[in-house]
Write a protein that holds these residues in place. Structure first.
Motif, PDB file in Angstrom:
ATOM      1  N   GLU A   1     -10.740  -0.066  14.053  1.00  0.00           N
ATOM      2  CA  GLU A   1     -11.911  -0.359  14.778  1.00  0.00           C
ATOM      3  C   GLU A   1     -12.134  -2.103  14.432  1.00  0.00           C
ATOM      4  OE1 GLU A   1     -15.178   1.861  15.241  1.00  0.00           O
ATOM      5  OE2 GLU A   1     -13.911   3.648  15.163  1.00  0.00           O
ATOM      6  N   LEU A   2     -11.804  -2.786  15.322  1.00  0.00           N
ATOM      7  CA  LEU A   2     -12.146  -4.117  15.022  1.00  0.00           C
ATOM      8  C   LEU A   2     -13.383  -4.593  14.834  1.00  0.00           C
ATOM      9  CD1 LEU A   2      -9.564  -5.574  17.762  1.00  0.00           C
ATOM     10  CD2 LEU A   2      -9.074  -5.064  15.252  1.00  0.00           C
ATOM     11  N   PRO A   3     -13.903  -5.492  13.913  1.00  0.00           N
ATOM     12  CA  PRO A   3     -12.954  -6.644  13.263  1.00  0.00           C
ATOM     13  C   PRO A   3     -12.239  -6.015  12.089  1.00  0.00           C
ATOM     14  CG  PRO A   3     -15.328  -6.652  12.629  1.00  0.00           C
ATOM     15  CD  PRO A   3     -15.240  -5.409  13.615  1.00  0.00           C
ATOM     16  N   HIS A   4     -12.266  -4.694  11.804  1.00  0.00           N
ATOM     17  CA  HIS A   4     -11.425  -4.531  10.384  1.00  0.00           C
ATOM     18  C   HIS A   4      -9.943  -5.185  10.734  1.00  0.00           C
ATOM     19  CE1 HIS A   4     -14.097  -2.025   8.516  1.00  0.00           C
ATOM     20  NE2 HIS A   4     -14.460  -1.355   9.975  1.00  0.00           N
ATOM     21  N   LYS A   5      -9.225  -5.171   9.606  1.00  0.00           N
ATOM     22  CA  LYS A   5      -8.148  -6.256   9.445  1.00  0.00           C
ATOM     23  C   LYS A   5      -6.854  -5.407  10.059  1.00  0.00           C
ATOM     24  CE  LYS A   5      -5.380  -9.254   6.454  1.00  0.00           C
ATOM     25  NZ  LYS A   5      -4.221  -8.723   5.737  1.00  0.00           N
ATOM     26  N   LEU A   6      -6.356  -5.931  10.939  1.00  0.00           N
ATOM     27  CA  LEU A   6      -4.845  -5.186  11.240  1.00  0.00           C
ATOM     28  C   LEU A   6      -3.787  -5.908  10.278  1.00  0.00           C
ATOM     29  CD1 LEU A   6      -4.676  -5.686  14.976  1.00  0.00           C
ATOM     30  CD2 LEU A   6      -4.881  -3.582  13.828  1.00  0.00           C
ATOM     31  N   ALA A   7      -2.990  -5.059   9.769  1.00  0.00           N
ATOM     32  CA  ALA A   7      -1.900  -5.569   8.935  1.00  0.00           C
ATOM     33  C   ALA A   7      -0.872  -6.269   9.595  1.00  0.00           C
ATOM     34  CB  ALA A   7      -0.942  -4.235   8.467  1.00  0.00           C
ATOM     35  N   GLN A   8      -0.728  -7.549   8.980  1.00  0.00           N
ATOM     36  CA  GLN A   8       0.560  -8.359   9.487  1.00  0.00           C
ATOM     37  C   GLN A   8       1.612  -7.689   9.468  1.00  0.00           C
ATOM     38  OE1 GLN A   8      -0.407 -11.279  11.163  1.00  0.00           O
ATOM     39  NE2 GLN A   8      -2.443 -10.644  10.775  1.00  0.00           N
ATOM     40  N   PRO A   9       2.928  -7.993  10.209  1.00  0.00           N
ATOM     41  CA  PRO A   9       4.195  -7.390  10.308  1.00  0.00           C
ATOM     42  C   PRO A   9       4.931  -7.260   9.008  1.00  0.00           C
ATOM     43  CG  PRO A   9       3.939  -8.531  12.464  1.00  0.00           C
ATOM     44  CD  PRO A   9       2.729  -8.842  11.692  1.00  0.00           C
ATOM     45  N   SER A  10       4.393  -8.413   8.402  1.00  0.00           N
ATOM     46  CA  SER A  10       4.961  -8.394   6.902  1.00  0.00           C
ATOM     47  C   SER A  10       4.315  -7.846   5.896  1.00  0.00           C
ATOM     48  CB  SER A  10       5.365 -10.026   6.546  1.00  0.00           C
ATOM     49  OG  SER A  10       3.954 -10.721   6.573  1.00  0.00           O
ATOM     50  N   GLU A  11       3.063  -7.282   6.068  1.00  0.00           N
ATOM     51  CA  GLU A  11       2.428  -6.731   5.127  1.00  0.00           C
ATOM     52  C   GLU A  11       2.571  -5.184   4.859  1.00  0.00           C
ATOM     53  OE1 GLU A  11      -1.828  -8.884   4.693  1.00  0.00           O
ATOM     54  OE2 GLU A  11      -1.596  -7.998   6.668  1.00  0.00           O
ATOM     55  N   LYS A  12       2.434  -4.805   3.783  1.00  0.00           N
ATOM     56  CA  LYS A  12       2.632  -3.288   3.647  1.00  0.00           C
ATOM     57  C   LYS A  12       1.079  -2.683   3.937  1.00  0.00           C
ATOM     58  CE  LYS A  12       6.576  -2.638   0.681  1.00  0.00           C
ATOM     59  NZ  LYS A  12       7.616  -1.973   1.440  1.00  0.00           N
ATOM     60  N   TRP A  13       1.087  -1.444   4.705  1.00  0.00           N
ATOM     61  CA  TRP A  13      -0.333  -0.649   4.863  1.00  0.00           C
ATOM     62  C   TRP A  13       0.046   0.789   4.517  1.00  0.00           C
ATOM     63  CZ3 TRP A  13      -2.875   2.797   7.395  1.00  0.00           C
ATOM     64  CH2 TRP A  13      -4.146   2.555   7.333  1.00  0.00           C
ATOM     65  N   PHE A  14      -1.167   1.364   4.092  1.00  0.00           N
ATOM     66  CA  PHE A  14      -0.989   2.587   3.566  1.00  0.00           C
ATOM     67  C   PHE A  14      -2.359   3.270   3.997  1.00  0.00           C
ATOM     68  CE2 PHE A  14       1.492   0.317   0.722  1.00  0.00           C
ATOM     69  CZ  PHE A  14       2.621   0.984   0.665  1.00  0.00           C
ATOM     70  N   CYS A  15      -2.266   4.456   4.264  1.00  0.00           N
ATOM     71  CA  CYS A  15      -3.413   5.338   4.695  1.00  0.00           C
ATOM     72  C   CYS A  15      -4.602   5.101   4.001  1.00  0.00           C
ATOM     73  CB  CYS A  15      -2.923   6.673   4.876  1.00  0.00           C
ATOM     74  SG  CYS A  15      -1.910   7.273   6.339  1.00  0.00           S
ATOM     75  N   ARG A  16      -4.460   5.158   2.497  1.00  0.00           N
ATOM     76  CA  ARG A  16      -5.610   5.138   1.543  1.00  0.00           C
ATOM     77  C   ARG A  16      -6.281   3.814   1.786  1.00  0.00           C
ATOM     78  NH1 ARG A  16      -0.822   4.168  -1.426  1.00  0.00           N
ATOM     79  NH2 ARG A  16      -0.733   2.244  -2.234  1.00  0.00           N
ATOM     80  N   MET A  17      -5.668   2.669   2.648  1.00  0.00           N
ATOM     81  CA  MET A  17      -6.612   1.478   2.856  1.00  0.00           C
ATOM     82  C   MET A  17      -7.546   1.642   3.999  1.00  0.00           C
ATOM     83  SD  MET A  17      -2.960  -0.543   2.167  1.00  0.00           S
ATOM     84  CE  MET A  17      -3.618  -2.314   2.539  1.00  0.00           C
ATOM     85  N   ASN A  18      -7.731   2.739   4.642  1.00  0.00           N
ATOM     86  CA  ASN A  18      -8.382   3.133   5.521  1.00  0.00           C
ATOM     87  C   ASN A  18      -9.982   3.131   5.005  1.00  0.00           C
ATOM     88  OD1 ASN A  18      -9.876   3.922   7.968  1.00  0.00           O
ATOM     89  ND2 ASN A  18      -8.332   5.542   8.374  1.00  0.00           N
ATOM     90  N   THR A  19     -10.779   2.069   5.018  1.00  0.00           N
ATOM     91  CA  THR A  19     -11.982   2.059   4.611  1.00  0.00           C
ATOM     92  C   THR A  19     -13.092   2.459   5.505  1.00  0.00           C
ATOM     93  OG1 THR A  19     -12.160  -0.269   4.850  1.00  0.00           O
ATOM     94  CG2 THR A  19     -11.185   0.379   2.730  1.00  0.00           C
TER      95      THR A  19
END
Length: 133
Positions: free
Chosen positions: A31-49
């Motif tokens: 849900e914006l404005p939360h940060k979307l990961a950039q294509p070059s970034e790694k993102w993991f479920c645990r980062m879902n704050t």
């Protein structure tokens, strides 16, 4: 790995974007404005704050085991899900619909055709029906 789920473009006007976990592959609604990961970034479920209840990986294999157990507990046989003659990836569909707020939200917002497109299934005017084979 591209961390943006392709539904992000379709839902851009609704302030919802998508990150895809680099560990389990699950799509996670952002849900914006939360940060979307950039294509070059790694993102993991645990980062879902923004939704801590869903901030853990549930790999497809683990989900399939839970599904089979649930079906057995309810005296049902696990089965394939078929949509317009195409086998549906149950884990992906379940995970995505949960992230979108459940079936009522998906239907109410007119997102069913987006799910069809994402699954590579041609939608028809006959209706959107999931059949368990």
């Amino acid at each position: 790995t591209n961390n943006r789920h392709s539904l992000s473009g379709e839902l851009r006007g609704t302030s919802i974007g998508w990150n895809v976990c680099n560990a389990c592959g699950a799509p996670t609604a952002v849900e914006l404005p939360h940060k979307l990961a950039q294509p070059s970034e790694k993102w993991f479920c645990r980062m879902n704050t923004w939704n801590p209840e869903l901030a853990r990986c549930v790999p497809e294999k683990e989900w399939e085991q839970q599904y089979k157990q649930w079906m057995q507990e309810h005296n049902q046989s696990p089965r394939e899900w078929i949509l317009n003659g195409v086998k549906v990836k149950k884990w992906w569909l379940y995970t995505t619909v949960v992230q979108m707020g459940g079936w009522a939200a998906v239907r109410g917002n007119g997102w069913v055709p987006l799910l069809y497109t994402e699954m590579g299934i041609r939608s028809t005017s006959v209706g959107f029906r999931l059949r368990c084979a």
